[in-house]
Design a protein around this motif. Structure first.
Motif, mmCIF file in Angstrom:
data_model
loop_
_atom_site.group_PDB
_atom_site.id
_atom_site.type_symbol
_atom_site.label_atom_id
_atom_site.label_comp_id
_atom_site.label_asym_id
_atom_site.label_seq_id
_atom_site.Cartn_x
_atom_site.Cartn_y
_atom_site.Cartn_z
ATOM 1 N N ASN A 19 40.438 38.332 60.278
ATOM 2 C CA ASN A 19 40.300 39.069 61.521
ATOM 3 C C ASN A 19 38.913 39.656 61.694
ATOM 4 O O ASN A 19 38.580 40.159 62.759
ATOM 5 N N ARG A 20 38.123 39.645 60.611
ATOM 6 C CA ARG A 20 36.776 40.192 60.709
ATOM 7 C C ARG A 20 35.796 39.097 60.341
ATOM 8 O O ARG A 20 35.978 38.357 59.396
ATOM 9 N N LYS A 58 41.030 36.215 71.184
ATOM 10 C CA LYS A 58 41.717 36.801 70.048
ATOM 11 C C LYS A 58 42.868 37.686 70.518
ATOM 12 O O LYS A 58 42.698 38.545 71.362
ATOM 13 N N ALA A 59 44.029 37.432 69.958
ATOM 14 C CA ALA A 59 45.210 38.198 70.369
ATOM 15 C C ALA A 59 45.461 39.306 69.369
ATOM 16 O O ALA A 59 45.555 39.067 68.177
ATOM 17 N N PRO A 60 45.569 40.546 69.802
ATOM 18 C CA PRO A 60 45.905 41.618 68.871
ATOM 19 C C PRO A 60 47.289 41.403 68.298
ATOM 20 O O PRO A 60 48.184 40.925 68.978
ATOM 21 N N ILE A 149 37.559 26.424 61.820
ATOM 22 C CA ILE A 149 37.252 26.695 63.224
ATOM 23 C C ILE A 149 38.159 27.798 63.764
ATOM 24 O O ILE A 149 37.713 28.709 64.464
ATOM 25 N N ASP A 150 39.453 27.706 63.444
ATOM 26 C CA ASP A 150 40.394 28.722 63.921
ATOM 27 C C ASP A 150 40.084 30.096 63.342
ATOM 28 O O ASP A 150 40.378 31.117 63.968
ATOM 29 N N ALA A 151 39.486 30.125 62.159
ATOM 30 C CA ALA A 151 39.102 31.405 61.574
ATOM 31 C C ALA A 151 38.053 32.107 62.437
ATOM 32 O O ALA A 151 37.921 33.328 62.401
ATOM 33 N N TYR A 156 44.012 34.878 64.284
ATOM 34 C CA TYR A 156 45.393 35.347 64.166
ATOM 35 C C TYR A 156 46.371 34.194 63.965
ATOM 36 O O TYR A 156 47.561 34.418 63.731
ATOM 37 N N ARG A 157 45.900 32.930 64.068
ATOM 38 C CA ARG A 157 46.801 31.797 63.912
ATOM 39 C C ARG A 157 47.379 31.760 62.494
ATOM 40 O O ARG A 157 46.810 32.329 61.562
ATOM 41 N N PRO A 158 48.507 31.068 62.294
ATOM 42 C CA PRO A 158 49.222 31.160 61.018
ATOM 43 C C PRO A 158 48.400 30.795 59.785
ATOM 44 O O PRO A 158 48.476 31.500 58.776
#
Length: 374
Positions: A19-20, A58-60, A149-151, A156-158
């Motif tokens: 997340n960071r 980004k979804a909280p 890439i998703d990072a 927040y993806r699984p």
């Protein structure tokens, strides 16, 4: 795995606590490497200033939608407890309908589908093969190889958030792949095929999915090749499976559906806009990265509209004017929504555009299928 680049800036992310994001400069070349718990990502020097520390979508963890999470689309709640919900999210159910519809179009184009129990049952099994199993396999393996890439784009993806383990993801990939191939073999036996054409179509599609996502080929690194491969997977392959199941797959249909896959290329570009951050950082040449957002959005709508106009012209030339007019009538609202949503802001309005315009495109596919069956 390590990859040495000649650029300086690097982004280091924890795949569990992604997340960071911190951006750190270095004077010497660095390498890309990842392990089960940690990975490093290298950004190109010319683009480093454009990489933002947070993904725009980004979804909280507390503010996302549970429904979006189950469909596997952005704005999803961050699920950490229910593994079945997480597994379903990885398969992205929102991507299944085009494949299911492709089977319907293929069955219609065969001219040999009948509304009886056996044919309906065959078509449902073919839809399960194309949608939940093989599309689920495709989406899961794509998320696995896109975890870096998703990072950046969607931490927040699984997988990048650590909500599901490496072994669980690998198991899911194999179960979906083998389940889909098993259903394909069953359909060939059920249809009495001397040559297992449905099985080989499923096997070829699965291989295409793998080389689309996985190194060393990783077709998605090239915006043109990758997006056309994606378009063919969503339009041509399920159509071929449906038509082969109920009739004969002919060369003219193969050519026609591959032409239609150019429209699928345009649809694939729509999804590239939300991933510009990570694609640029990892050197993936999606069309929005290669040409810029302004040019890429016109390439996108041009591929969709010109392809459909060409198909309408083909139908007209083949002596099917009513089908051609029906297809033209379905193109008009797509153009309207392109200007209303997508061309205004392809990132902000991508979901609205796809929800409003794509139903007309898939109806056009059915019109074309019905035209070829008569």
């Amino acid at each position: 795995m390590a990859l040495t680049l000649n650029t300086a800036p690097s982004v280091r992310l924890s795949s569990v606590h992604a997340n960071r994001v911190r951006i750190q400069s270095a004077l010497s070349p660095v390498s890309v490497s990842f392990s089960r718990r940690r990975l490093s990502i290298v950004a190109a020097e010319t683009d480093a200033n454009e990489v933002k520390p947070q993904a725009p979508d980004k979804a909280p963890s507390n503010g996302g939608s549970s429904f979006n999470q189950l469909l596997g689309i952005k704005g999803a709640a961050q699920e950490t407890q229910n593994k079945w919900k997480i597994r379903l999210q990885l398969t992205k159910p929102v991507t299944w309908p085009p494949l299911v519809w492709g089977v319907v179009c293929g069955a219609a184009a065969s001219g040999n589908f009948h509304w009886n129990f056996e044919d309906v049952a065959k078509s449902i099994v073919c839809m399960l093969m194309s949608g939940p199993f093989l599309t689920g396999y495709t989406q899961t393996i794509n998320d696995w190889y896109d975890r870096e890439i998703d990072a950046i784009n969607e931490p927040y993806r699984p997988i990048p958030s650590g909500a599901i383990s490496e072994n669980e993801v690998i198991t899911q990939i194999w179960v979906l792949l083998l389940g889909g191939l098993g259903l394909a073999g069953l359909l060939d036996v059920w249809a009495g095929h001397d040559f297992p054409i449905v099985f080989y179509l499923a096997l070829g599609g699965s291989l295409l999915s793998y080389i689309y996502s996985a190194p060393p080929l990783k077709l998605k690194q090239n915006g043109w090749i990758g997006n056309f491969a994606l378009g063919a997977s969503y339009i041509s392959l399920p159509w071929w499976a449906g038509q082969a199941l109920f009739g004969t797959l002919t060369p003219d249909i193969v050519v026609l559906t591959l032409l239609y896959s150019i429209a699928g290329l345009g649809i694939a570009i729509v999804n590239d806009f939300k991933s510009v951050e990570g694609d640029r950082a990892l050197g993936l040449q999606s069309l929005p990265v290669a040409f810029g957002a302004e040019t890429a959005k016109w390439i996108c709508v041009g591929a969709i509209d010109i392809t459909q106009l060409s198909i309408a012209g083909y139908l007209l030339g083949a002596g099917k004017p009513y089908y051609a007019l029906a297809l033209l009538a379905l193109i008009a609202p797509q153009v309207f929504f392109q200007f209303k949503f997508f061309l205004k802001d392809p990132v902000k309005y991508d979901v609205k555009y796809q929800a409003s315009a794509q139903p007309f495109l898939v109806l056009g596919l059915l019109v074309t299928a019905l035209a070829t069956s008569h």
